[in-house]
Design an enzyme around this catalytic site. Sequence first.
Site, mmCIF file in Angstrom:
data_model
loop_
_atom_site.group_PDB
_atom_site.id
_atom_site.type_symbol
_atom_site.label_atom_id
_atom_site.label_comp_id
_atom_site.label_asym_id
_atom_site.label_seq_id
_atom_site.Cartn_x
_atom_site.Cartn_y
_atom_site.Cartn_z
ATOM 1 N N TYR A 1 -11.661 -3.784 6.425
ATOM 2 C CA TYR A 1 -11.189 -2.450 6.848
ATOM 3 C C TYR A 1 -11.068 -2.358 8.370
ATOM 4 C CZ TYR A 1 -12.043 -0.484 2.134
ATOM 5 O OH TYR A 1 -12.011 -0.192 0.796
ATOM 6 N N TYR B 1 0.865 -1.184 0.000
ATOM 7 C CA TYR B 1 0.000 0.000 0.000
ATOM 8 C C TYR B 1 0.899 1.231 0.000
ATOM 9 C CZ TYR B 1 -4.038 2.903 1.149
ATOM 10 O OH TYR B 1 -5.057 3.825 1.119
HETATM 11 C C1 LIG Z 1 -10.203 2.474 -0.401
HETATM 12 S S1 LIG Z 1 -11.597 2.944 -1.299
HETATM 13 C C2 LIG Z 1 -11.831 1.586 -2.357
HETATM 14 C C3 LIG Z 1 -11.918 2.023 -3.785
HETATM 15 C C4 LIG Z 1 -13.205 2.712 -4.117
HETATM 16 N N1 LIG Z 1 -14.275 1.732 -4.359
HETATM 17 C C5 LIG Z 1 -13.055 3.629 -5.320
HETATM 18 O O1 LIG Z 1 -13.871 3.576 -6.236
HETATM 19 O O2 LIG Z 1 -12.106 4.439 -5.315
HETATM 20 C C6 LIG Z 1 -12.849 2.849 -0.059
HETATM 21 C C7 LIG Z 1 -14.197 3.337 -0.476
HETATM 22 O O3 LIG Z 1 -14.820 2.396 -1.344
HETATM 23 C C8 LIG Z 1 -16.182 2.192 -0.979
HETATM 24 N N2 LIG Z 1 -16.332 0.825 -0.439
HETATM 25 C C9 LIG Z 1 -15.361 -0.068 -0.232
HETATM 26 N N3 LIG Z 1 -15.843 -1.221 0.232
HETATM 27 C C10 LIG Z 1 -17.175 -1.067 0.334
HETATM 28 C C11 LIG Z 1 -18.238 -1.897 0.783
HETATM 29 N N4 LIG Z 1 -18.029 -3.135 1.204
HETATM 30 N N5 LIG Z 1 -19.492 -1.387 0.772
HETATM 31 C C12 LIG Z 1 -19.719 -0.140 0.340
HETATM 32 N N6 LIG Z 1 -18.764 0.696 -0.086
HETATM 33 C C13 LIG Z 1 -17.498 0.251 -0.101
HETATM 34 C C14 LIG Z 1 -16.499 3.229 0.085
HETATM 35 O O4 LIG Z 1 -16.953 4.369 -0.569
HETATM 36 C C15 LIG Z 1 -15.141 3.489 0.708
HETATM 37 O O5 LIG Z 1 -15.062 4.766 1.298
#
Ligand SMILES: C[S@@+](CC[C@H](N)C(=O)[O-])C[C@H]1O[C@@H](n2cnc3c(N)ncnc32)[C@H](O)[C@@H]1O
Length: 336
Positions: free
Chosen positions: A301, A202
């Site tokens: 997370y 990371y």
């Molecule tokens: C580290 S980012 C992962 C990448 C993200 N999906 C993107 O499009 O950039 C984390 C964000 O992804 C979304 N996310 C990740 N896991 C999720 C889950 N299990 N349910 C809903 N949203 C999720 C949330 O918006 C979170 O704040």
Amino acid sequence: MIVAATMARTSAAEYKIRYEFIRRLLALRGAKPVRLVNTKDLSTPPLKFEFINQYIYREGVHQPDPGTVEGCVSCRENMGAACGCEYTKLCECLEYAEVNVSKLTEGERVKLDKITRQGGSTLGLPKRFPYSREQGILVTAYLDSRYPIYECNERCICGPICKTRMVQHGRQVGLEIFKTATRGWGLRCTEGLRRGQFIDVYHGEIVTKEVANGRLEAAGKGKESYLFQLDKFDQVLEGRGALYEVDGEYFGGPTRFINHSCEPNCRQYVVSYNKNDPYLYDIAFFAIRDIPPFEELTFDYLDYDGAADEDGAKEEAADSIPCRCGAEQCRKWLWK
Ligand SMILES: C[S@@+](CC[C@H](N)C(=O)[O-])C[C@H]1O[C@@H](n2cnc3c(N)ncnc32)[C@H](O)[C@@H]1O
């Protein structure tokens, strides 16, 4: 006519953004490519994000000090023959690795008891070796514990074929950043992964806790999903010195796109190349079960790998995001 013109303009703009994002992707180092795939719509991840191959150290963060790096000197370059780093009693880099109690002689057991009571170094006692010698995967003892992994470094006498060097060689697998149906972008691997296989680290900006808190406050909901605290050795530090955090929101690698699952297939582990530096180390993702090609990679997370109170980390946040991982045992919220 007007609709058609608007659409044409939109797709031209999207095409430009996609082109620029792919150009940035090409800057990533790794044995195999990282691709962008979107079968859902025309969108591309935002261009406020830049791919990087190493940490960016921001103001107030002490850069790694080469003067504090110690290499192993008792091991030998050709490995094997009872002299490589995998003969763990020898390797000075494994000084702080977990003692392998199943391999202790009676005398060593007495020595360990004394160290436990009075303190002192466990150098010379057998340690748990992190990687399997034959397959180059993280062994079960490490996969199941949160013990930090210590790899050899540029000062070591052992040389490049040493078996305690894996994460430092970087990503060896092909990846795809892809659009999910419900959780924005996600990450998957283009080949099957074995349990214990290294995926990638990371990366991001290394910032002080104060800066991280300021960014959290300014961004509000969702920001903390990009922040990793480097507090694994907080207990060793006993509150001395500032701890840092890695912010992958604006600068990072492909692992920044890994979504959360309450029943994940990956986990993050601490990998240090300098046993004398408790502030800076890598966060590396490994598969925790066999993963077929193109299955989405996920981690928990809330699988908190730090020194702080676990319950504290799991307190319900007022701004929790509903979890859409779809797992049978889903906890329903991202931060709860
Ligand atoms: C580290 S980012 C992962 C990448 C993200 N999906 C993107 O499009 O950039 C984390 C964000 O992804 C979304 N996310 C990740 N896991 C999720 C889950 N299990 N349910 C809903 N949203 C999720 C949330 O918006 C979170 O704040």
